[in-house]
Design a protein around this motif. Structure first.
Motif, PDB file in Angstrom:
ATOM      1  N   UNK A 186       2.398  36.098 -23.492  1.00  0.00           N
ATOM      2  CA  UNK A 186       2.867  37.285 -24.328  1.00  0.00           C
ATOM      3  C   UNK A 186       1.690  38.314 -24.365  1.00  0.00           C
ATOM      4  N   UNK A 187       2.152  39.701 -23.978  1.00  0.00           N
ATOM      5  CA  UNK A 187       1.371  40.585 -24.178  1.00  0.00           C
ATOM      6  C   UNK A 187       0.519  41.033 -25.299  1.00  0.00           C
ATOM      7  N   UNK A 188       1.128  40.397 -26.445  1.00  0.00           N
ATOM      8  CA  UNK A 188       0.730  40.403 -27.782  1.00  0.00           C
ATOM      9  C   UNK A 188       0.072  39.329 -28.150  1.00  0.00           C
ATOM     10  N   UNK A 189      -0.189  38.292 -27.528  1.00  0.00           N
ATOM     11  CA  UNK A 189      -1.015  37.037 -27.902  1.00  0.00           C
ATOM     12  C   UNK A 189      -2.472  37.217 -27.774  1.00  0.00           C
ATOM     13  N   UNK A 190      -3.130  36.465 -28.593  1.00  0.00           N
ATOM     14  CA  UNK A 190      -4.601  36.508 -28.720  1.00  0.00           C
ATOM     15  C   UNK A 190      -5.390  35.701 -27.413  1.00  0.00           C
ATOM     16  N   UNK A 191      -4.715  35.553 -26.539  1.00  0.00           N
ATOM     17  CA  UNK A 191      -5.347  35.084 -25.150  1.00  0.00           C
ATOM     18  C   UNK A 191      -6.398  35.809 -24.726  1.00  0.00           C
TER      19      UNK A 191
ATOM     20  N   UNK B  46      -9.176  27.219 -28.546  1.00  0.00           N
ATOM     21  CA  UNK B  46      -9.345  26.136 -27.553  1.00  0.00           C
ATOM     22  C   UNK B  46      -9.764  26.872 -26.048  1.00  0.00           C
ATOM     23  N   UNK B  47     -10.545  26.192 -25.235  1.00  0.00           N
ATOM     24  CA  UNK B  47     -10.749  26.954 -24.093  1.00  0.00           C
ATOM     25  C   UNK B  47     -10.710  26.011 -22.882  1.00  0.00           C
ATOM     26  N   UNK B  48     -10.134  26.469 -21.750  1.00  0.00           N
ATOM     27  CA  UNK B  48      -9.918  25.588 -20.607  1.00  0.00           C
ATOM     28  C   UNK B  48     -10.453  26.403 -19.298  1.00  0.00           C
ATOM     29  N   UNK B  49     -11.052  25.682 -18.486  1.00  0.00           N
ATOM     30  CA  UNK B  49     -11.365  26.309 -17.366  1.00  0.00           C
ATOM     31  C   UNK B  49      -9.984  26.781 -16.284  1.00  0.00           C
ATOM     32  N   UNK B  50     -10.422  27.375 -15.350  1.00  0.00           N
ATOM     33  CA  UNK B  50      -9.249  28.038 -14.538  1.00  0.00           C
ATOM     34  C   UNK B  50      -9.726  28.501 -13.389  1.00  0.00           C
ATOM     35  N   UNK B  51      -8.678  28.438 -12.239  1.00  0.00           N
ATOM     36  CA  UNK B  51      -8.959  28.951 -11.038  1.00  0.00           C
ATOM     37  C   UNK B  51      -8.008  30.217 -11.017  1.00  0.00           C
TER      38      UNK B  51
ATOM     39  N   UNK C 199      -5.471  30.188 -29.071  1.00  0.00           N
ATOM     40  CA  UNK C 199      -5.361  29.162 -30.304  1.00  0.00           C
ATOM     41  C   UNK C 199      -4.141  28.287 -30.023  1.00  0.00           C
ATOM     42  N   UNK C 200      -4.560  26.829 -30.073  1.00  0.00           N
ATOM     43  CA  UNK C 200      -3.665  25.874 -29.579  1.00  0.00           C
ATOM     44  C   UNK C 200      -2.590  25.526 -30.952  1.00  0.00           C
ATOM     45  N   UNK C 201      -2.589  26.145 -31.739  1.00  0.00           N
ATOM     46  CA  UNK C 201      -1.817  26.160 -32.739  1.00  0.00           C
ATOM     47  C   UNK C 201      -0.530  27.376 -32.995  1.00  0.00           C
ATOM     48  N   UNK C 202      -0.874  28.020 -32.005  1.00  0.00           N
ATOM     49  CA  UNK C 202       0.085  29.559 -31.744  1.00  0.00           C
ATOM     50  C   UNK C 202       0.875  29.448 -30.476  1.00  0.00           C
ATOM     51  N   UNK C 203       2.188  29.868 -30.585  1.00  0.00           N
ATOM     52  CA  UNK C 203       3.050  30.112 -29.245  1.00  0.00           C
ATOM     53  C   UNK C 203       2.444  31.291 -28.572  1.00  0.00           C
ATOM     54  N   UNK C 204       1.848  31.038 -27.367  1.00  0.00           N
ATOM     55  CA  UNK C 204       1.223  32.125 -26.826  1.00  0.00           C
ATOM     56  C   UNK C 204       1.838  32.728 -25.493  1.00  0.00           C
ATOM     57  N   UNK C 205       3.201  31.982 -25.070  1.00  0.00           N
ATOM     58  CA  UNK C 205       4.043  32.448 -24.108  1.00  0.00           C
ATOM     59  C   UNK C 205       5.401  31.822 -23.796  1.00  0.00           C
ATOM     60  N   UNK C 206       6.116  32.319 -22.694  1.00  0.00           N
ATOM     61  CA  UNK C 206       7.406  31.747 -22.379  1.00  0.00           C
ATOM     62  C   UNK C 206       7.452  30.840 -21.551  1.00  0.00           C
TER      63      UNK C 206
END
Length: 347
Positions: A73-78, A1-6, A88-95
């Motif tokens: 998370x530093x080890x995530x795939x973001x 998944x992707x999302x635009x950001x500022x 990946x919207x099916x993974x926990x990516x952070x706290x």
């Protein structure tokens, strides 16, 4: 998944603002409590707070304008490029650093799909930095005076228990013959011409609501959704609220406290030495009102004269003077005074 950001640059580092469907955010963010992991920063979840938010989600004007803050998370795939954040919207990516109760409340509601949420992604935070951000957010907030909050209900276009109580408080404070004339601190503090003001609007409404509703927020939401309010309680003034007879509620409260002022004239007009017109006294009278109301209602008489007869009997049989020395100044003191007033009434 992707999302635009500022991108936002601040001393702690860059962070990234975006918006996500609440249902997506609920899947990718973890909120581990401090007691569950030594590096976690979150407090224990409040079941009551989650329940409140879940119910609030049904409000037709529900809004969560402040961002949920996620430490990635530093080890995530973001990953990021110049325009998008990818994950990946099916993974926990952070706290979750801030917003755990909002997320849990939304998850438990039936309305999570109605919401997008503003989100801040913060990357590469050390545990001490997470703790610092959490502590600053949650320790530097200034609590808003409840009198101001209730006063703002005057701006609402929709009927609610809060608005009814505010409008009656405002009327009683303005009317020249009212027992509360210039006696209510409408915004929580005295004005220059309020020498005898001993009760804030916030306290007035807090206790006044007890006569109308057990759940003012639910009533407010139901009114917006045009859901018929139920009168399945023994609250004395609820039927008048449901039938939109606010002038009747106003008149009954006027008569009640005009009688208090008439019978206990010295005590009511000397808040420096007596507590009858202070929160404890006012709250105690509200507490005994249902029993008094039942008698008057059954006899078809809720006039000032009826209430004066009631308080004259109370005055004759009351053993203690209504002072802080005899009763104190907390909720327990309110219950104690109410019990003594009822005992004097039933003597």
């Amino acid at each position: 998944m992707r999302t635009k950001y500022l991108s936002v640059k601040q001393p702690i580092g860059d962070f990234y603002i975006t918006s996500l469907e609440a249902s997506v955010l609920a899947k990718i963010a973890d909120a581990t409590a401090r007691g569950e992991h030594p590096d976690a920063v979150q407090r224990e979840q409040s079941k009551n707070r989650i329940k409140e938010i879940s119910e609030y989600c049904s409000d037709t004007d529900a809004t969560f304008p402040t961002p949920v803050i996620i430490s990635i998370d530093m080890n995530s795939n973001v990953r990021l490029d110049e325009d998008f954040i990818y994950f990946d919207e099916n993974d926990i990516i952070g706290d979750v650093i801030d917003g755990q109760h909002r997320l849990e409340g939304l998850k438990k509601s039936s309305y999570i799909n109605d919401f997008q949420l503003p989100v801040v992604f913060m990357f590469n935070l050390e545990p001490y930095q997470k703790a610092y951000v959490f502590s600053i957010i949650n320790s530097k907030q200034t609590k808003v005076n409840m009198s101001l909050i209730y006063d703002l209900f005057a701006l609402s276009k929709t009927r609610s228990p809060y608005k009814t109580c505010h409008e009656i408080a405002r009327a009683l404070n303005k009317e020249s013959k009212s027992p509360f004339n210039r006696r209510l601190k409408m915004l929580g503090k005295k004005e220059n011409d309020q020498e005898l003001a001993s009760l804030s609007q916030g306290t007035f409404i807090k206790y006044f609501l007890e006569l109308i509703t057990k759940n003012p927020d639910k009533d407010s939401r139901d009114i917006k959704r045009e859901i018929t309010l139920e009168d399945n309680s023994n609250l004395p003034l609820r039927k008048y609220f449901i039938s939109e007879e606010d002038p009747v509620i106003h008149k009954i409260i006027f008569n009640l406290f005009a009688a208090v002022e008439s019978v206990f004239h010295r005590e009511w007009n000397d808040p420096d030495n007596y507590i009858l017109s202070k929160p404890i006294g006012f709250g105690a009278i509200i507490k005994i009102f249902p029993e008094i109301f039942k008698v008057g209602h059954d006899n078809g008489d809720l006039s000032q004269e009826f209430f004066e007869d009631v308080f004259q009997k109370i005055q004759s049989n009351l053993v203690k003077e209504v002072t802080s020395a005899n009763y104190g100044s907390n909720e327990q003191a309110r219950s104690k005074l109410a019990a003594d007033l009822l005992q004097a009434y039933n003597a």
